[in-house]
Design an enzyme around this catalytic site. Structure first.
Site, short mmCIF file in Angstrom:
data_model
loop_
_atom_site.label_atom_id
_atom_site.label_comp_id
_atom_site.label_asym_id
_atom_site.label_seq_id
_atom_site.Cartn_x
_atom_site.Cartn_y
_atom_site.Cartn_z
CD GLU A 199 -2.70 5.34 6.62
OE1 GLU A 199 -2.68 5.37 5.39
OE2 GLU A 199 -2.05 4.82 7.39
CB SER A 211 5.34 -2.29 11.75
OG SER A 211 5.01 -0.87 12.21
N GLY A 214 5.18 1.24 4.59
CA GLY A 214 6.62 1.66 4.54
C GLY A 214 7.47 0.79 3.75
CG HIS A 259 -5.68 2.09 5.23
ND1 HIS A 259 -5.07 2.98 6.17
CD2 HIS A 259 -4.61 1.04 4.98
CE1 HIS A 259 -4.11 2.49 6.66
NE2 HIS A 259 -3.76 1.13 5.86
CG ASN A 308 -1.71 1.36 1.43
OD1 ASN A 308 -1.73 2.21 0.60
ND2 ASN A 308 -2.36 1.64 2.64
N GLY A 365 2.65 2.00 10.53
CA GLY A 365 3.72 3.29 10.87
C GLY A 365 4.53 3.35 12.02
CE LYS A 373 -0.09 2.92 4.97
NZ LYS A 373 -0.03 3.18 6.22
CD GLU A 428 -3.32 -2.39 7.18
OE1 GLU A 428 -2.21 -2.84 6.56
OE2 GLU A 428 -4.11 -1.38 6.87
P1 13P Z 1 3.24 0.28 7.50
O1 13P Z 1 3.52 -1.19 7.24
O2 13P Z 1 3.91 1.34 7.21
O3 13P Z 1 3.02 0.12 8.98
O4 13P Z 1 1.66 0.23 7.02
C1 13P Z 1 0.68 -0.64 7.16
C2 13P Z 1 -0.44 -0.26 6.34
O5 13P Z 1 -1.11 0.67 6.79
C3 13P Z 1 -0.75 -0.93 5.24
O6 13P Z 1 -1.98 -0.76 4.80
#
Ligand code: 13P
Length: 250
Positions: A97, A213, A235, A95, A10, A173, A12, A167
């Site tokens: 976010e 993560s 990430g 998601h 992802n 993150g 983002k 998640e």
């Molecule tokens: P990270 O792997 O950066 O923690 O993000 C996870 C995520 O939100 C994937 O959708």
């Protein structure tokens, strides 16, 4: 039959169109693994160049969102038809976010899931608890509620093709990955919830990812759990390390 793992990045809100093409060029030799479905979910403006750059590779391009109407006066939104016409196969829905910053609810998630299926797009449906919810011991209740509403009016045949991404918000993150036991416990609870809504056969087919993560170091143990069928990676999906995550079993 064993479920095929699915490992998705992802991106983002990262990567301009030209950066997207360069990243795919870097990653394409690194993410070859026939045992795994590989998906890069990219910003809408990167979809077309990303599909072009991924031609002839095992990389599938996905979207990070869609809107639940077919067309019309919805300034700034992307319709399912637009995604399909561009060659998209997967779409992330709900998601955390989007729930936090763009007011998405379980109900809008459900509308988007139904719309994705109507257009033969595979939804990657996200769920997850906050730290407070985990500390209050209501994680499983919360996740079950998210799943039950996301799957309202979804048929068993459709549900079998869905992907669910668990998640935990506190792990996104933060570098704070859930323990394998925590991740497996919730992924199993999600599968049990699907069995309850539909039946054991549907629950046995649906793929459930862990996200939060995920790194090259944590992936092998996480993906070896009975109910974890891959990962949704933020990430680390923007780095050559993503090749190691995809090849977690080599
Ligand atoms: P990270 O792997 O950066 O923690 O993000 C996870 C995520 O939100 C994937 O959708």
């Amino acid at each position: 039959m064993a479920r095929k793992k699915i490992i998705a990045g992802n991106w983002k809100m990262n990567m301009t169109p030209s950066e997207a093409v360069a990243l795919i060029e870097t990653l394409k030799p690194l993410v070859k693994n026939d045992d795994v479905d590989v998906v890069f979910c990219v910003p809408a403006i990167d979809i077309i160049p990303a599909i072009e750059a991924a031609k002839g590779t095992n990389i599938n391009i996905g979207a990070e969102n869609l809107y639940f109407e077919e067309k019309g006066a919805f300034t700034g939104e992307i319709s399912p038809n637009m995604l399909v016409d561009a060659g998209v196969k997967y779409v992330i829905i709900g998601h955390s976010e989007r729930r936090e910053y763009f007011a998405e609810t379980n109900e809008t998630v459900n509308k988007k899931v139904l719309k994705a299926f109507e257009h033969d797009l595979t939804p990657i449906i996200c769920c997850g608890e906050s730290l407070t919810q985990r500390e209050q011991g209501i994680t499983i209740d919360w996740i079950r509620q998210q799943i039950k509403i996301a799957f309202l009016n979804v048929t068993a045949d459709q549900a079998k093709k869905a992907v669910i991404a668990y998640e935990p918000i506190w792990a996104i993150g933060t570098g704070k990955v859930a323990t394998t036991e925590q991740a497996q416990e919730v992924c199993k609870a999600i599968r049990d919830c699907i069995a309850e809504i539909y039946d054991e056969a549907t629950a046995a087919e649906i793929r459930i990812q862990y996200g939060g993560s995920v790194s090259a170091a944590s992936a092998p143990e996480l993906f070896a759990q009975a109910d974890i069928d891959g990962g949704l990676v933020g990430g680390a999906s923007l780095k050559p390390d993503f090749g190691k995550i995809v090849n977690y079993n080599k």
